[in-house]
Design a protein around this motif. Structure first.
Motif, PDB file in Angstrom:
ATOM      1  N   VAL A 237     -80.729  15.691  33.889  1.00 10.12           N
ATOM      2  CA  VAL A 237     -80.815  15.492  32.444  1.00 10.12           C
ATOM      3  C   VAL A 237     -80.472  16.785  31.715  1.00 10.12           C
ATOM      4  O   VAL A 237     -80.648  17.888  32.233  1.00 10.12           O
ATOM      5  CB  VAL A 237     -82.226  15.017  32.030  1.00 10.12           C
ATOM      6  N   GLY A 238     -80.006  16.621  30.519  1.00  9.66           N
ATOM      7  CA  GLY A 238     -79.706  17.748  29.642  1.00  9.66           C
ATOM      8  C   GLY A 238     -80.031  17.363  28.216  1.00  9.66           C
ATOM      9  O   GLY A 238     -80.527  16.260  27.952  1.00  9.66           O
ATOM     10  N   PRO A 239     -79.742  18.243  27.262  1.00 11.26           N
ATOM     11  CA  PRO A 239     -80.084  17.971  25.850  1.00 11.26           C
ATOM     12  C   PRO A 239     -79.455  16.707  25.289  1.00 11.26           C
ATOM     13  O   PRO A 239     -80.019  16.055  24.405  1.00 11.26           O
ATOM     14  CB  PRO A 239     -79.570  19.223  25.130  1.00 11.26           C
ATOM     15  N   SER A 240     -78.294  16.324  25.805  1.00 10.04           N
ATOM     16  CA  SER A 240     -77.592  15.154  25.245  1.00 10.04           C
ATOM     17  C   SER A 240     -77.669  13.931  26.156  1.00 10.04           C
ATOM     18  O   SER A 240     -76.933  12.966  25.951  1.00 10.04           O
ATOM     19  CB  SER A 240     -76.122  15.520  25.009  1.00 10.04           C
ATOM     20  N   SER A 241     -78.552  13.965  27.159  1.00 12.84           N
ATOM     21  CA  SER A 241     -78.647  12.832  28.086  1.00 12.84           C
ATOM     22  C   SER A 241     -79.245  11.609  27.395  1.00 12.84           C
ATOM     23  O   SER A 241     -80.150  11.723  26.551  1.00 12.84           O
ATOM     24  CB  SER A 241     -79.509  13.205  29.288  1.00 12.84           C
ATOM     25  N   HIS A 242     -78.740  10.451  27.789  1.00  6.65           N
ATOM     26  CA  HIS A 242     -79.293   9.193  27.286  1.00  6.65           C
ATOM     27  C   HIS A 242     -80.073   8.536  28.423  1.00  6.65           C
ATOM     28  O   HIS A 242     -79.505   8.146  29.434  1.00  6.65           O
ATOM     29  CB  HIS A 242     -78.175   8.267  26.811  1.00  6.65           C
ATOM     30  N   LEU A 243     -81.390   8.435  28.251  1.00 11.52           N
ATOM     31  CA  LEU A 243     -82.238   7.864  29.292  1.00 11.52           C
ATOM     32  C   LEU A 243     -82.336   6.358  29.151  1.00 11.52           C
ATOM     33  O   LEU A 243     -82.401   5.827  28.038  1.00 11.52           O
ATOM     34  CB  LEU A 243     -83.643   8.470  29.229  1.00 11.52           C
ATOM     35  N   ARG A 244     -82.361   5.687  30.269  1.00 10.50           N
ATOM     36  CA  ARG A 244     -82.602   4.243  30.256  1.00 10.50           C
ATOM     37  C   ARG A 244     -84.040   3.979  29.813  1.00 10.50           C
ATOM     38  O   ARG A 244     -84.961   4.722  30.156  1.00 10.50           O
ATOM     39  CB  ARG A 244     -82.395   3.647  31.645  1.00 10.50           C
ATOM     40  N   GLN A 245     -84.215   2.929  29.099  1.00 11.52           N
ATOM     41  CA  GLN A 245     -85.561   2.504  28.697  1.00 11.52           C
ATOM     42  C   GLN A 245     -86.031   1.429  29.676  1.00 11.52           C
ATOM     43  O   GLN A 245     -85.686   0.258  29.544  1.00 11.52           O
ATOM     44  CB  GLN A 245     -85.555   1.978  27.261  1.00 11.52           C
ATOM     45  N   LEU A 246     -86.789   1.847  30.658  1.00 17.77           N
ATOM     46  CA  LEU A 246     -87.284   0.891  31.639  1.00 17.77           C
ATOM     47  C   LEU A 246     -88.321  -0.017  31.001  1.00 17.77           C
ATOM     48  O   LEU A 246     -89.048   0.398  30.087  1.00 17.77           O
ATOM     49  CB  LEU A 246     -87.894   1.631  32.830  1.00 17.77           C
ATOM     50  N   SER A 264     -85.360  17.913  37.465  1.00 14.83           N
ATOM     51  CA  SER A 264     -84.722  17.278  36.311  1.00 14.83           C
ATOM     52  C   SER A 264     -83.747  16.171  36.688  1.00 14.83           C
ATOM     53  O   SER A 264     -82.882  15.821  35.880  1.00 14.83           O
ATOM     54  CB  SER A 264     -83.993  18.340  35.475  1.00 14.83           C
ATOM     55  N   THR A 265     -83.861  15.620  37.882  1.00 15.04           N
ATOM     56  CA  THR A 265     -83.042  14.463  38.235  1.00 15.04           C
ATOM     57  C   THR A 265     -83.277  13.342  37.230  1.00 15.04           C
ATOM     58  O   THR A 265     -84.424  12.998  36.931  1.00 15.04           O
ATOM     59  CB  THR A 265     -83.373  13.982  39.654  1.00 15.04           C
ATOM     60  N   LYS A 266     -82.225  12.763  36.718  1.00 16.45           N
ATOM     61  CA  LYS A 266     -82.324  11.826  35.603  1.00 16.45           C
ATOM     62  C   LYS A 266     -83.223  10.635  35.921  1.00 16.45           C
ATOM     63  O   LYS A 266     -84.115  10.284  35.134  1.00 16.45           O
ATOM     64  CB  LYS A 266     -80.928  11.339  35.206  1.00 16.45           C
ATOM     65  N   SER A 267     -83.012   9.983  37.059  1.00 13.95           N
ATOM     66  CA  SER A 267     -83.801   8.784  37.364  1.00 13.95           C
ATOM     67  C   SER A 267     -85.270   9.125  37.598  1.00 13.95           C
ATOM     68  O   SER A 267     -86.151   8.297  37.347  1.00 13.95           O
ATOM     69  CB  SER A 267     -83.227   8.066  38.587  1.00 13.95           C
ATOM     70  N   LEU A 268     -85.560  10.364  38.052  1.00 16.27           N
ATOM     71  CA  LEU A 268     -86.949  10.790  38.225  1.00 16.27           C
ATOM     72  C   LEU A 268     -87.618  10.981  36.871  1.00 16.27           C
ATOM     73  O   LEU A 268     -88.781  10.606  36.676  1.00 16.27           O
ATOM     74  CB  LEU A 268     -87.005  12.083  39.037  1.00 16.27           C
ATOM     75  N   VAL A 269     -86.902  11.542  35.920  1.00 15.61           N
ATOM     76  CA  VAL A 269     -87.427  11.692  34.552  1.00 15.61           C
ATOM     77  C   VAL A 269     -87.646  10.319  33.932  1.00 15.61           C
ATOM     78  O   VAL A 269     -88.654  10.082  33.252  1.00 15.61           O
ATOM     79  CB  VAL A 269     -86.465  12.544  33.703  1.00 15.61           C
ATOM     80  N   GLU A 270     -86.722   9.403  34.157  1.00 16.97           N
ATOM     81  CA  GLU A 270     -86.874   8.039  33.625  1.00 16.97           C
ATOM     82  C   GLU A 270     -88.107   7.363  34.215  1.00 16.97           C
ATOM     83  O   GLU A 270     -88.860   6.678  33.503  1.00 16.97           O
ATOM     84  CB  GLU A 270     -85.621   7.229  33.932  1.00 16.97           C
ATOM     85  N   LEU A 271     -88.308   7.535  35.516  1.00 13.28           N
ATOM     86  CA  LEU A 271     -89.502   6.974  36.159  1.00 13.28           C
ATOM     87  C   LEU A 271     -90.762   7.547  35.545  1.00 13.28           C
ATOM     88  O   LEU A 271     -91.718   6.812  35.228  1.00 13.28           O
ATOM     89  CB  LEU A 271     -89.470   7.274  37.659  1.00 13.28           C
ATOM     90  N   MET A 324     -88.685  18.007  26.641  1.00 10.34           N
ATOM     91  CA  MET A 324     -87.721  17.253  25.849  1.00 10.34           C
ATOM     92  C   MET A 324     -87.941  15.747  25.902  1.00 10.34           C
ATOM     93  O   MET A 324     -87.762  15.040  24.902  1.00 10.34           O
ATOM     94  CB  MET A 324     -86.308  17.595  26.337  1.00 10.34           C
ATOM     95  N   TYR A 325     -88.358  15.232  27.085  1.00  5.35           N
ATOM     96  CA  TYR A 325     -88.417  13.790  27.251  1.00  5.35           C
ATOM     97  C   TYR A 325     -89.826  13.260  27.544  1.00  5.35           C
ATOM     98  O   TYR A 325     -90.253  12.265  26.956  1.00  5.35           O
ATOM     99  CB  TYR A 325     -87.467  13.355  28.373  1.00  5.35           C
ATOM    100  N   ILE A 326     -90.538  13.913  28.434  1.00  8.28           N
ATOM    101  CA  ILE A 326     -91.810  13.348  28.893  1.00  8.28           C
ATOM    102  C   ILE A 326     -92.912  13.551  27.863  1.00  8.28           C
ATOM    103  O   ILE A 326     -93.717  12.652  27.622  1.00  8.28           O
ATOM    104  CB  ILE A 326     -92.193  13.952  30.259  1.00  8.28           C
ATOM    105  N   GLU A 327     -92.947  14.711  27.217  1.00  5.83           N
ATOM    106  CA  GLU A 327     -93.932  14.917  26.154  1.00  5.83           C
ATOM    107  C   GLU A 327     -93.680  13.944  25.009  1.00  5.83           C
ATOM    108  O   GLU A 327     -94.622  13.418  24.404  1.00  5.83           O
ATOM    109  CB  GLU A 327     -93.879  16.356  25.658  1.00  5.83           C
ATOM    110  N   GLN A 328     -92.421  13.700  24.725  1.00  9.25           N
ATOM    111  CA  GLN A 328     -92.081  12.735  23.674  1.00  9.25           C
ATOM    112  C   GLN A 328     -92.531  11.327  24.058  1.00  9.25           C
ATOM    113  O   GLN A 328     -93.065  10.581  23.226  1.00  9.25           O
ATOM    114  CB  GLN A 328     -90.574  12.767  23.425  1.00  9.25           C
ATOM    115  N   ALA A 329     -92.335  10.973  25.351  1.00  7.42           N
ATOM    116  CA  ALA A 329     -92.780   9.660  25.814  1.00  7.42           C
ATOM    117  C   ALA A 329     -94.297   9.537  25.746  1.00  7.42           C
ATOM    118  O   ALA A 329     -94.824   8.468  25.411  1.00  7.42           O
ATOM    119  CB  ALA A 329     -92.302   9.435  27.250  1.00  7.42           C
ATOM    120  N   ARG A 330     -94.996  10.622  26.047  1.00  3.96           N
ATOM    121  CA  ARG A 330     -96.455  10.607  25.973  1.00  3.96           C
ATOM    122  C   ARG A 330     -96.934  10.435  24.545  1.00  3.96           C
ATOM    123  O   ARG A 330     -97.882   9.677  24.282  1.00  3.96           O
ATOM    124  CB  ARG A 330     -97.020  11.907  26.570  1.00  3.96           C
ATOM    125  N   CYS A 331     -96.288  11.113  23.610  1.00  9.91           N
ATOM    126  CA  CYS A 331     -96.646  10.948  22.202  1.00  9.91           C
ATOM    127  C   CYS A 331     -96.412   9.516  21.738  1.00  9.91           C
ATOM    128  O   CYS A 331     -97.221   8.933  21.008  1.00  9.91           O
ATOM    129  CB  CYS A 331     -95.835  11.919  21.351  1.00  9.91           C
TER     130      CYS A 331
END
Length: 338
Positions: A237-246, A264-271, A324-331
């Motif tokens: 993942v990077g600043p402009s990555s688009h994560l899947r919404q599982l 920072s593997t993308k699918s691991l961050v998505e999980l 960038m992603y997980i704290e936002q998901a937690r919020c």
């Protein structure tokens, strides 16, 4: 054989060791029958058996010119044995645990074994590195509480077979390379440790498939997930990555999650984002970004363990992904649950 009673026998019709020993003695020129004399007794709560074998002189070998004897003492642990550890016994091909082992409750068999058959009724904990062609735990499988299973197909086997074989399983450790997940249920599972190994891990492996364990374990309370460090073959993942919404779940019992060697593997961050959003009772989420061997002594911790430059870079990217992603998901999850 009654305790304290001495018995003498030639064991002429006894299979196994007596028959083999008799044939060996004949080859050595000992023609007279072997005489066995033994008795049973109890010491410190364990049954013992002492046997003396009387052997005649040889007619063919001068160095066996006199009659002689040997004494052996055996122990009958079957009724009292509670712990069995066969670690390092790599030459065992078949392991059979008899039903007379009434008190056996823990078996640590970290060995490569083709056939394992258990008839001990109280076996409740089992640790196995499989290459097993036949695994039969008997009636104990219904009462099994703790299982460790490591090998190439451990996760697939665990999800496909274990829910029906071991319905009361509470603690499960699985170590494997990538495999598909199947829609079966661990109704009573509370503790799960999953380890993904890098030996045969495909660059296209999708960590988000592990979310099926969340679906399959409605009572799960703690989940430890250990993954290999990211490599150039994985999408990061990077600043402009688009994560899947599982698809979000509502899991009401998961309280503790620990990610070991998180990267920072993308699918691991998505999980991880999916877990954070789905675990409505989550109390603690821990990320360990340093786990493994540091071969280039760039930096080190207080214990003297060295971290390579590559590991430092991976850890930094992992921290950025968390912010960038997980704290936002937690919020997002907190706002939704509130």
């Amino acid at each position: 054989m009654a305790e304290g009673v001495w018995i003498s026998s030639y064991c002429l019709h006894t299979e196994g060791f007596p028959k083999l020993l008799y044939a060996t003695m004949q080859r050595l020129g000992i023609q007279e029958r072997l005489e066995y004399e033994g008795h049973e007794y109890e010491e410190y709560g364990t049954e013992h058996c002492e046997v003396t074998i009387y052997i005649a002189k040889s007619e063919d070998f001068p160095n066996i010119a006199e009659a002689w004897s040997m004494t052996a003492t055996g122990f009958r642990y079957a009724l009292t044995l509670e712990h069995l550890d066969l670690s390092g016994c790599n030459e065992i091909i078949s392991l059979k645990i008899p039903s007379v082992m009434q008190k056996l409750s823990l078996s640590s068999t970290r060995l490569i074994c083709q056939i394992i058959e258990n008839k001990a009724p109280s076996l409740s904990s089992f640790h196995l590195i499989p290459g097993v062609r036949k695994l039969s735990l008997g009636e104990a499988s219904q009462m099994m509480k703790e299982l460790s299973l490591f090998g190439a197909n451990a996760m697939c086997y665990g999800r496909a077979e274990l829910p029906s074989i071991m319905p009361n399983l509470e603690s499960l450790s699985l170590g494997s390379s990538h495999e598909p997940m199947l829609p079966t249920k661990f109704v009573n599972l509370k503790h799960l440790y999953t380890q993904i190994t890098s030996s045969t891990l495909s660059p296209s492996y999708d960590y988000s498939s592990l979310v099926s364990f969340l679906d399959a374990s409605p009572s799960l309370e703690t989940w430890w997930l250990e993954v290999p460090r990211a490599d150039m073959g994985h999408e990061l993942v990077g600043p402009s990555s688009h994560l899947r919404q599982l698809p979000e779940r509502h899991h009401h019992h998961l309280k503790i999650v620990e990610m070991i060697a998180f990267n920072s593997t993308k699918s691991l961050v998505e999980l991880t984002c999916c877990i954070v959003k789905s675990a409505v009772s989550l109390e603690r989420l821990t990320f360990d970004t340093f786990r493994g061997d540091g071969r280039s002594p760039c930096c080190s911790d207080d214990s003297g363990f060295s971290y390579s430059k590559f590991m430092i870079e991976q850890a930094s990217r992992a921290v950025e992904a968390i912010r960038m992603y997980i704290e936002q998901a937690r919020c997002h999850a907190n706002a939704f649950n509130d």
